[in-house]
Design a protein around this motif. Structure first.
Motif, PDB file in Angstrom:
ATOM      1  N   PRO A 190      15.858 -53.818  43.719  1.00  0.00           N
ATOM      2  CA  PRO A 190      16.019 -52.419  44.125  1.00  0.00           C
ATOM      3  C   PRO A 190      16.494 -51.519  42.993  1.00  0.00           C
ATOM      4  O   PRO A 190      16.017 -50.388  42.845  1.00  0.00           O
ATOM      5  CB  PRO A 190      17.045 -52.512  45.261  1.00  0.00           C
ATOM      6  N   SER A 191      17.431 -51.997  42.181  1.00  0.00           N
ATOM      7  CA  SER A 191      17.922 -51.190  41.071  1.00  0.00           C
ATOM      8  C   SER A 191      16.796 -50.849  40.093  1.00  0.00           C
ATOM      9  O   SER A 191      16.635 -49.691  39.686  1.00  0.00           O
ATOM     10  CB  SER A 191      19.046 -51.925  40.336  1.00  0.00           C
ATOM     11  N   HIS A 192      16.002 -51.850  39.712  1.00  0.00           N
ATOM     12  CA  HIS A 192      14.908 -51.609  38.767  1.00  0.00           C
ATOM     13  C   HIS A 192      13.852 -50.683  39.365  1.00  0.00           C
ATOM     14  O   HIS A 192      13.295 -49.824  38.660  1.00  0.00           O
ATOM     15  CB  HIS A 192      14.245 -52.932  38.389  1.00  0.00           C
ATOM     16  N   HIS A 193      13.569 -50.847  40.647  1.00  0.00           N
ATOM     17  CA  HIS A 193      12.493 -50.055  41.228  1.00  0.00           C
ATOM     18  C   HIS A 193      12.943 -48.639  41.575  1.00  0.00           C
ATOM     19  O   HIS A 193      12.122 -47.725  41.610  1.00  0.00           O
ATOM     20  CB  HIS A 193      11.925 -50.761  42.467  1.00  0.00           C
ATOM     21  N   ARG A 194      14.235 -48.452  41.811  1.00  0.00           N
ATOM     22  CA  ARG A 194      14.730 -47.081  41.957  1.00  0.00           C
ATOM     23  C   ARG A 194      14.445 -46.289  40.685  1.00  0.00           C
ATOM     24  O   ARG A 194      14.065 -45.112  40.739  1.00  0.00           O
ATOM     25  CB  ARG A 194      16.240 -47.089  42.254  1.00  0.00           C
ATOM     26  N   VAL A 195      14.625 -46.942  39.557  1.00  0.00           N
ATOM     27  CA  VAL A 195      14.318 -46.304  38.277  1.00  0.00           C
ATOM     28  C   VAL A 195      12.852 -45.892  38.225  1.00  0.00           C
ATOM     29  O   VAL A 195      12.512 -44.776  37.819  1.00  0.00           O
ATOM     30  CB  VAL A 195      14.659 -47.267  37.113  1.00  0.00           C
ATOM     31  N   HIS A 196      11.975 -46.782  38.660  1.00  0.00           N
ATOM     32  CA  HIS A 196      10.547 -46.484  38.596  1.00  0.00           C
ATOM     33  C   HIS A 196      10.184 -45.269  39.448  1.00  0.00           C
ATOM     34  O   HIS A 196       9.296 -44.491  39.080  1.00  0.00           O
ATOM     35  CB  HIS A 196       9.731 -47.690  39.055  1.00  0.00           C
ATOM     36  N   HIS A 197      10.843 -45.089  40.572  1.00  0.00           N
ATOM     37  CA  HIS A 197      10.525 -43.974  41.472  1.00  0.00           C
ATOM     38  C   HIS A 197      11.241 -42.686  41.099  1.00  0.00           C
ATOM     39  O   HIS A 197      10.990 -41.643  41.716  1.00  0.00           O
ATOM     40  CB  HIS A 197      10.878 -44.350  42.913  1.00  0.00           C
ATOM     41  N   ALA A 198      12.109 -42.727  40.113  1.00  0.00           N
ATOM     42  CA  ALA A 198      12.925 -41.565  39.776  1.00  0.00           C
ATOM     43  C   ALA A 198      12.160 -40.558  38.930  1.00  0.00           C
ATOM     44  O   ALA A 198      11.271 -40.918  38.153  1.00  0.00           O
ATOM     45  CB  ALA A 198      14.185 -42.006  39.041  1.00  0.00           C
ATOM     46  N   THR A 199      12.545 -39.291  39.063  1.00  0.00           N
ATOM     47  CA  THR A 199      11.953 -38.227  38.245  1.00  0.00           C
ATOM     48  C   THR A 199      12.882 -37.787  37.120  1.00  0.00           C
ATOM     49  O   THR A 199      12.519 -36.887  36.360  1.00  0.00           O
ATOM     50  CB  THR A 199      11.620 -37.006  39.122  1.00  0.00           C
ATOM     51  N   ASN A 200      14.066 -38.384  37.004  1.00  0.00           N
ATOM     52  CA  ASN A 200      14.930 -38.086  35.872  1.00  0.00           C
ATOM     53  C   ASN A 200      14.147 -38.341  34.583  1.00  0.00           C
ATOM     54  O   ASN A 200      13.439 -39.352  34.469  1.00  0.00           O
ATOM     55  CB  ASN A 200      16.164 -38.988  35.874  1.00  0.00           C
ATOM     56  N   PRO A 201      14.259 -37.481  33.594  1.00  0.00           N
ATOM     57  CA  PRO A 201      13.473 -37.665  32.368  1.00  0.00           C
ATOM     58  C   PRO A 201      13.586 -39.056  31.759  1.00  0.00           C
ATOM     59  O   PRO A 201      12.579 -39.634  31.324  1.00  0.00           O
ATOM     60  CB  PRO A 201      14.038 -36.593  31.435  1.00  0.00           C
ATOM     61  N   ARG A 202      14.779 -39.643  31.719  1.00  0.00           N
ATOM     62  CA  ARG A 202      14.945 -40.946  31.073  1.00  0.00           C
ATOM     63  C   ARG A 202      14.166 -42.043  31.789  1.00  0.00           C
ATOM     64  O   ARG A 202      13.835 -43.070  31.209  1.00  0.00           O
ATOM     65  CB  ARG A 202      16.420 -41.334  30.994  1.00  0.00           C
ATOM     66  N   TYR A 203      13.881 -41.852  33.080  1.00  0.00           N
ATOM     67  CA  TYR A 203      13.265 -42.914  33.860  1.00  0.00           C
ATOM     68  C   TYR A 203      11.749 -42.808  33.966  1.00  0.00           C
ATOM     69  O   TYR A 203      11.108 -43.705  34.522  1.00  0.00           O
ATOM     70  CB  TYR A 203      13.863 -42.922  35.274  1.00  0.00           C
ATOM     71  N   LEU A 204      11.169 -41.733  33.467  1.00  0.00           N
ATOM     72  CA  LEU A 204       9.723 -41.572  33.582  1.00  0.00           C
ATOM     73  C   LEU A 204       8.995 -42.682  32.815  1.00  0.00           C
ATOM     74  O   LEU A 204       9.406 -43.074  31.728  1.00  0.00           O
ATOM     75  CB  LEU A 204       9.303 -40.203  33.031  1.00  0.00           C
ATOM     76  N   ASP A 205       7.906 -43.188  33.398  1.00  0.00           N
ATOM     77  CA  ASP A 205       7.054 -44.197  32.755  1.00  0.00           C
ATOM     78  C   ASP A 205       7.817 -45.478  32.418  1.00  0.00           C
ATOM     79  O   ASP A 205       7.820 -45.932  31.282  1.00  0.00           O
ATOM     80  CB  ASP A 205       6.414 -43.644  31.475  1.00  0.00           C
ATOM     81  N   SER A 206       8.454 -46.056  33.411  1.00  0.00           N
ATOM     82  CA  SER A 206       9.198 -47.287  33.162  1.00  0.00           C
ATOM     83  C   SER A 206       9.139 -48.194  34.387  1.00  0.00           C
ATOM     84  O   SER A 206       8.780 -47.773  35.486  1.00  0.00           O
ATOM     85  CB  SER A 206      10.660 -46.968  32.828  1.00  0.00           C
ATOM     86  N   ASN A 207       9.468 -49.466  34.158  1.00  0.00           N
ATOM     87  CA  ASN A 207       9.625 -50.460  35.229  1.00  0.00           C
ATOM     88  C   ASN A 207       8.406 -50.541  36.145  1.00  0.00           C
ATOM     89  O   ASN A 207       8.484 -50.294  37.350  1.00  0.00           O
ATOM     90  CB  ASN A 207      10.903 -50.172  36.029  1.00  0.00           C
ATOM     91  N   ASP A 227      24.542 -45.548  35.873  1.00  0.00           N
ATOM     92  CA  ASP A 227      25.447 -44.974  36.870  1.00  0.00           C
ATOM     93  C   ASP A 227      25.682 -43.492  36.644  1.00  0.00           C
ATOM     94  O   ASP A 227      25.922 -42.738  37.595  1.00  0.00           O
ATOM     95  CB  ASP A 227      26.786 -45.718  36.850  1.00  0.00           C
ATOM     96  N   GLU A 228      25.641 -43.066  35.383  1.00  0.00           N
ATOM     97  CA  GLU A 228      25.892 -41.663  35.083  1.00  0.00           C
ATOM     98  C   GLU A 228      24.647 -40.788  35.247  1.00  0.00           C
ATOM     99  O   GLU A 228      24.716 -39.567  35.068  1.00  0.00           O
ATOM    100  CB  GLU A 228      26.437 -41.511  33.653  1.00  0.00           C
ATOM    101  N   ASP A 229      23.529 -41.389  35.599  1.00  0.00           N
ATOM    102  CA  ASP A 229      22.285 -40.625  35.774  1.00  0.00           C
ATOM    103  C   ASP A 229      21.525 -41.239  36.949  1.00  0.00           C
ATOM    104  O   ASP A 229      20.484 -41.869  36.786  1.00  0.00           O
ATOM    105  CB  ASP A 229      21.453 -40.688  34.487  1.00  0.00           C
ATOM    106  N   MET A 230      22.053 -41.054  38.142  1.00  0.00           N
ATOM    107  CA  MET A 230      21.484 -41.686  39.326  1.00  0.00           C
ATOM    108  C   MET A 230      20.103 -41.116  39.634  1.00  0.00           C
ATOM    109  O   MET A 230      19.839 -39.931  39.437  1.00  0.00           O
ATOM    110  CB  MET A 230      22.410 -41.489  40.530  1.00  0.00           C
ATOM    111  N   PRO A 231      19.194 -41.971  40.081  1.00  0.00           N
ATOM    112  CA  PRO A 231      17.805 -41.540  40.288  1.00  0.00           C
ATOM    113  C   PRO A 231      17.658 -40.412  41.308  1.00  0.00           C
ATOM    114  O   PRO A 231      18.340 -40.374  42.336  1.00  0.00           O
ATOM    115  CB  PRO A 231      17.132 -42.823  40.798  1.00  0.00           C
ATOM    116  N   ARG A 232      16.746 -39.500  40.982  1.00  0.00           N
ATOM    117  CA  ARG A 232      16.284 -38.468  41.902  1.00  0.00           C
ATOM    118  C   ARG A 232      14.805 -38.756  42.158  1.00  0.00           C
ATOM    119  O   ARG A 232      14.052 -38.995  41.212  1.00  0.00           O
ATOM    120  CB  ARG A 232      16.466 -37.073  41.312  1.00  0.00           C
TER     121      ARG A 232
END
Length: 324
Positions: A190-207, A227-232
């Motif tokens: 879940p942690s890795h895939h939350r990143v994949h679904h996030a629109t935060n700039p750091r998380y784009l195109d990952s996982n 933790d300091e940049d929780m997925p949106r």
């Protein structure tokens, strides 16, 4: 040794589990104050998209299966259906899924069907069921042709593909935090895939992983949840509708409208169809590389942290990476 006729449609068998799991998650969120959220219209849309995906599979599934059976005629060997072959097939097909998924985020033609899965601004188990109705039209089933030629029977490929999809269901949740480190290292969680679904700039195109996160670690697309940049959640430009018809076809319509603009060269028209999402012929749109660079320019202290480049000027340059 299992017989081919013994391989069930695991996604169909898993439907009762999906329903029960959604109800449990909803109970945990509402009554046990678990992390996460459900919105009635959003959940209804996700469920309708899932029903439409099943219906399109029943209507058009013969296309992909027919192509794979045609390729099977020219196989190098028949690997059979031993348990070892099933396990090997699962791992190889999971690698195939990684590359399909990565292409789906970097080619607008495939993104047009995959964006549906990312269109919810909520992240819960119902989101896992928000699936495309138009996957067959992208032609990405051809990625399984090499596996059939290597000797994996098409029915076996469908079976392990179903197992992969069932695995991915449970990782669409915020109620489960990080897991035991060895699991987080090897498997998609879940942690890795939350990143994949996030629109935060750091998380784009990952996982991009399906089951095994090791592919992202191997190919340089892994970004850990911060933790300091929780997925949106959602897409960079949210569509603002719960209408399942619009959800299913909005990107196809926008893509063909862009490609049909007057005054474009043939190459520019192809760019709107096959370049990464966010590409434009005049540089008026921004892809993920530009979004990441803009974020770093506004937040220089974040430069070089996971998922983000070093300091770059905020100069509006048009990259060629996807915006979603």
């Amino acid at each position: 040794m299992p017989d081919l006729k013994d391989f069930p449609d695991v996604t169909q068998l898993a439907i009762p589990f999906f329903v029960v799991a959604i109800l449990i998650e909803l109970f945990v969120i509402r009554y046990l104050k678990g992390r996460g959220d459900y919105e009635t219209r959003d959940t209804t849309t996700s469920l309708l998209m899932g029903v439409g995906n099943v219906a399109s599979g029943l209507l058009l599934g013969f296309v992909a299966f027919g192509v794979l059976m045609w390729a099977w005629q020219y196989r190098i060997t028949d690997l059979g259906t031993s348990w070892a072959v099933i396990a090997l097939c699962f791992v190889v097909d999971d690698l195939r899924y990684y590359w399909y998924h990565r292409i789906a985020h970097r080619c607008r033609w495939v993104w047009a069907e995959h964006v549906i899965h990312h269109s919810s601004q909520h992240y819960n188990l119902s989101t896992a069921l928000r699936q495309s109705w138009t996957g067959t039209f992208t032609g990405m089933f051809i990625l399984r042709i090499p596996l059939a030629l290597l000797g994996f029977h098409p029915l076996l490929l469908l079976f392990v593909g179903g197992l992969n999809l069932v695995y991915q269901f449970w990782i669409h949740t915020e109620t489960i935090g990080r897991m035991w480190r060895p699991i987080e290292w090897i498997f998609n969680t879940p942690s890795h895939h939350r990143v994949h679904h996030a629109t935060n700039p750091r998380y784009l195109d990952s996982n991009y992983a399906g089951t095994l996160i090791i592919w992202d670690r191997m190919f340089g697309t892994f970004v850990p949840e911060q933790d300091e940049d929780m997925p949106r959640y959602g897409i960079v430009k949210n569509i603002g509708t719960f209408n399942p018809i619009r959800v299913a076809f909005h990107e196809w319509i926008d893509m063909f409208r862009d490609a049909a603009r007057p005054g474009l060269t043939f190459r520019q028209r192809l760019g709107y169809l096959f370049a990464p999402p966010g590409w434009s012929h005049d540089g008026s749109r921004k892809g993920s590389e530009a979004l990441k660079a803009d974020y770093v320019a506004r937040n220089p202290g974040a430069a070089g942290t996971p998922g983000l480049p070093g300091s770059e000027p905020l100069d509006g340059r048009q990259p060629v990476a996807p915006a979603e």
